[in-house]
Design an enzyme around this catalytic site. Structure first.
Site, PDB file in Angstrom:
ATOM      1  N   SER A 241       0.816  -1.213   0.000  1.00 23.43           N
ATOM      2  CA  SER A 241       0.000   0.000   0.000  1.00 23.43           C
ATOM      3  C   SER A 241       0.849   1.262   0.000  1.00 23.43           C
ATOM      4  O   SER A 241       0.330   2.365   0.045  1.00 23.43           O
ATOM      5  CB  SER A 241      -0.911   0.001   1.226  1.00 23.43           C
ATOM      6  OG  SER A 241      -0.137  -0.162   2.383  1.00 23.43           O
TER       7      SER A 241
ATOM      8  N   THR B 185      -1.772   3.353   3.913  1.00 19.51           N
ATOM      9  CA  THR B 185      -0.913   4.515   3.985  1.00 19.51           C
ATOM     10  C   THR B 185      -0.084   4.549   5.259  1.00 19.51           C
ATOM     11  O   THR B 185      -0.575   4.191   6.315  1.00 19.51           O
ATOM     12  CB  THR B 185      -1.851   5.726   4.030  1.00 19.51           C
ATOM     13  OG1 THR B 185      -2.639   5.688   2.872  1.00 19.51           O
ATOM     14  CG2 THR B 185      -1.141   7.031   4.173  1.00 19.51           C
TER      15      THR B 185
ATOM     16  N   THR C 125       1.769   6.988   0.270  1.00 18.26           N
ATOM     17  CA  THR C 125       0.851   5.882  -0.037  1.00 18.26           C
ATOM     18  C   THR C 125       0.816   5.596  -1.530  1.00 18.26           C
ATOM     19  O   THR C 125       1.143   6.471  -2.344  1.00 18.26           O
ATOM     20  CB  THR C 125      -0.578   6.258   0.428  1.00 18.26           C
ATOM     21  OG1 THR C 125      -1.429   5.124   0.297  1.00 18.26           O
ATOM     22  CG2 THR C 125      -1.169   7.392  -0.382  1.00 18.26           C
TER      23      THR C 125
ATOM     24  N   ARG D 111      -6.671   9.437  -9.970  1.00 15.34           N
ATOM     25  CA  ARG D 111      -7.339   9.747  -8.691  1.00 15.34           C
ATOM     26  C   ARG D 111      -6.286  10.111  -7.631  1.00 15.34           C
ATOM     27  O   ARG D 111      -5.254   9.466  -7.511  1.00 15.34           O
ATOM     28  CB  ARG D 111      -8.146   8.536  -8.227  1.00 15.34           C
ATOM     29  CG  ARG D 111      -8.829   8.713  -6.859  1.00 15.34           C
ATOM     30  CD  ARG D 111      -8.007   8.149  -5.728  1.00 15.34           C
ATOM     31  NE  ARG D 111      -8.725   8.149  -4.442  1.00 15.34           N
ATOM     32  CZ  ARG D 111      -8.165   7.898  -3.273  1.00 15.34           C
ATOM     33  NH1 ARG D 111      -6.881   7.635  -3.196  1.00 15.34           N
ATOM     34  NH2 ARG D 111      -8.858   7.932  -2.163  1.00 15.34           N
ATOM     35  N   VAL D 112      -6.552  11.161  -6.899  1.00 13.99           N
ATOM     36  CA  VAL D 112      -5.656  11.567  -5.815  1.00 13.99           C
ATOM     37  C   VAL D 112      -6.443  11.508  -4.514  1.00 13.99           C
ATOM     38  O   VAL D 112      -7.579  11.987  -4.451  1.00 13.99           O
ATOM     39  CB  VAL D 112      -5.107  12.990  -6.064  1.00 13.99           C
ATOM     40  CG1 VAL D 112      -4.335  13.494  -4.859  1.00 13.99           C
ATOM     41  CG2 VAL D 112      -4.224  13.005  -7.306  1.00 13.99           C
ATOM     42  N   GLY D 113      -5.853  10.932  -3.499  1.00  4.83           N
ATOM     43  CA  GLY D 113      -6.522  10.844  -2.197  1.00  4.83           C
ATOM     44  C   GLY D 113      -6.141  11.984  -1.281  1.00  4.83           C
ATOM     45  O   GLY D 113      -5.637  13.028  -1.713  1.00  4.83           O
ATOM     46  N   ASP D 114      -6.358  11.781  -0.002  1.00  6.52           N
ATOM     47  CA  ASP D 114      -6.043  12.805   1.001  1.00  6.52           C
ATOM     48  C   ASP D 114      -4.549  12.903   1.299  1.00  6.52           C
ATOM     49  O   ASP D 114      -4.051  13.960   1.693  1.00  6.52           O
ATOM     50  CB  ASP D 114      -6.777  12.499   2.312  1.00  6.52           C
ATOM     51  CG  ASP D 114      -6.406  11.110   2.851  1.00  6.52           C
ATOM     52  OD1 ASP D 114      -6.240  10.174   2.036  1.00  6.52           O
ATOM     53  OD2 ASP D 114      -6.266  10.965   4.077  1.00  6.52           O
TER      54      ASP D 114
ATOM     55  N   THR E   6      -5.552   8.273   7.739  1.00  8.86           N
ATOM     56  CA  THR E   6      -5.505   7.099   6.877  1.00  8.86           C
ATOM     57  C   THR E   6      -6.936   6.643   6.630  1.00  8.86           C
ATOM     58  O   THR E   6      -7.846   7.012   7.373  1.00  8.86           O
ATOM     59  CB  THR E   6      -4.676   5.998   7.568  1.00  8.86           C
ATOM     60  OG1 THR E   6      -4.620   4.863   6.708  1.00  8.86           O
ATOM     61  CG2 THR E   6      -5.271   5.568   8.882  1.00  8.86           C
ATOM     62  N   GLY E   7      -7.112   5.873   5.591  1.00 12.79           N
ATOM     63  CA  GLY E   7      -8.467   5.407   5.274  1.00 12.79           C
ATOM     64  C   GLY E   7      -8.947   5.988   3.959  1.00 12.79           C
ATOM     65  O   GLY E   7      -8.138   6.408   3.124  1.00 12.79           O
TER      66      GLY E   7
ATOM     67  N   GLY F 223      -9.683   8.376   1.520  1.00 12.58           N
ATOM     68  CA  GLY F 223      -9.252   9.762   1.429  1.00 12.58           C
ATOM     69  C   GLY F 223     -10.349  10.752   1.090  1.00 12.58           C
ATOM     70  O   GLY F 223     -10.325  11.898   1.555  1.00 12.58           O
TER      71      GLY F 223
HETATM   72  C1  SD4 Z   1      -6.093   7.334   0.058  1.00 14.99           C
HETATM   73  N1  SD4 Z   1      -5.873   7.605   2.438  1.00 14.99           N
HETATM   74  O1  SD4 Z   1      -5.506   7.266  -1.010  1.00 14.99           O
HETATM   75  C2  SD4 Z   1      -5.331   6.934   1.294  1.00 14.99           C
HETATM   76  C3  SD4 Z   1      -5.297   5.449   1.344  1.00 14.99           C
HETATM   77  C4  SD4 Z   1      -5.439   4.838   2.635  1.00 14.99           C
HETATM   78  O2  SD4 Z   1      -6.451   3.152   3.726  1.00 14.99           O
HETATM   79  O3  SD4 Z   1      -5.053   5.346   3.650  1.00 14.99           O
HETATM   80  N2  SD4 Z   1      -6.070   3.697   2.623  1.00 14.99           N
HETATM   81  O4  SD4 Z   1      -7.270   7.660   0.159  1.00 14.99           O
END
Ligand code: SD4
Length: 339
Positions: free
Chosen positions: A89, A199, A217, A227-230, A250-251, A253
């Protein structure tokens, strides 16, 4: 709170009191947010997301224990999972997007509110070091996609294939159904039931009481290309305010971006909340804004304040975080909203 954790907290408070030249009695212990000590000098600490944060913390600690800077510690620390092909990840070996491309997101922030970030970066293992160079060598904060790759190559980074055989095989298996389906606490259930988090977010305080953070991450497995996350977004996946504290997330985003989560956690600490309570309020904000989505996904926040006190809170059971300081090296289960 476990006895062990109470003990660690008590030891920490005792050290703070000693540093402040006071003797501490149990009845005198103020609420953490009320402590009048500005920073815990000489008491470095590093905290990071998930169980695998433990190994990353060990790398960071090598810098911190020698009196090094928190910024160097967090960069060195998160480079460990970035280089680990078994960690699917983060960095090398990360799961690809739905087109089979491994794209990395990372950001870093220091005690002077300087920050750097890359998003959708391909072919470079240490996205965090590219983010640091964006911070140190450019007038910008964020560089994405091909531009980020060009910048990395121009600065001597090596172009590599980040897709390992294992991740490629899993992706090909996933293609059979091609279903992007974030699940509670797992984000995506992978073929064979493997988990798809996560992450690494890391925040640290050095010997001088200065704070820094890093977050890196490969993002959500099988996301849309681009796609871009947080994680690379300053204020969402990471925020550091050297007067107050630092937070990371984390999680899923998208849920974090909607509430600018890490910045919110730091601002809540500024209002006097403990790190754990600030994380809890941010989680509650996600629930109140988007209750339908919140039930089915995981988001975890992790925070450290200027006094060296740390805490976490998550939407769902299962978020863990790792801590290392002079007294302890441990992984804790975070409290959570949905029981
Ligand atoms: C995202 N927060 O790309 C990151 C990925 C992550 O559990 O933390 N996944 O959204």
């Amino acid at each position: 709170m476990s006895d062990r954790r109470k003990f660690v907290k008590l030891s920490l408070l005792s050290s703070i009191a000693m540093l402040a030249g006071k003797r501490l009695f149990a009845a005198d212990i103020p609420a953490v947010a009320e402590l009048a000590v500005p920073a815990v000098k000489d008491s470095p600490v590093v905290i990071s997301t998930w169980d695998f944060g433990k190994e990353a913390n060990t790398g960071a600690w090598e810098i911190l224990r020698k009196g090094g800077r928190a910024l160097d510690a967090v960069e060195i620390g998160v480079k460990i999972p970035e280089a680990d092909p078994h960690n699917q990840s983060v960095g090398y070996g990360g799961r690809p997007d739905r087109d089979g491309r491994v794209t990395l997101d990372a950001c870093i922030m220091d005690e002077h509110s300087r920050c750097g970030s890359v998003a959708a970066l391909e072919h470079i293992v240490h996205a965090i070091s590219v983010a640091r160079l964006v911070m140190e060598k450019t007038p910008h904060v964020m560089i994405v996609g091909d531009g980020a790759l060009q910048f990395a190559l121009a600065n001597g980074f090596k172009k590599e294939n980040l897709l390992t055989e294992k991740s490629e095989k899993e992706w090909k298996e996933w293609l059979k159904e091609s279903k992007y389906a974030p699940q509670k606490n797992i984000e995506n259930i992978l073929p064979g039931g493997a988990k798809n988090h996560d992450t690494i977010g890391m925040v640290a305080m050095d010997k001088n009481g200065d704070l820094s953070g890093a977050c890196t991450t490969s993002g959500m497995a099988y996301k849309m290309h681009g796609r871009v996350g947080d994680s690379p977004i300053i204020g969402a996946g990471l925020y550091v305010d050297n007067e107050i504290g630092a937070a990371t997330s984390t999680g899923v985003g998208e849920e974090v971006i909607r509430i600018v989560g890490s910045h919110l956690v730091v601002e809540l600490m500024r209002q006097g909340l403990s790190p754990e309570d600030a994380c809890k309020k941010a989680v509650e904000r996600i629930v109140s804004r988007n209750p339908q989505a919140a039930k089915d996904v995981q988001v975890g926040f992790l925070a450290l304040n200027k006094k060296g006190v740390y805490g976490a809170y998550a939407l769902q059971k299962g978020f863990s975080y790792s801590v290392k300081n002079g007294n302890t090296e441990e992984t804790f289960e975070s409290k959570y909203f949905y029981s």
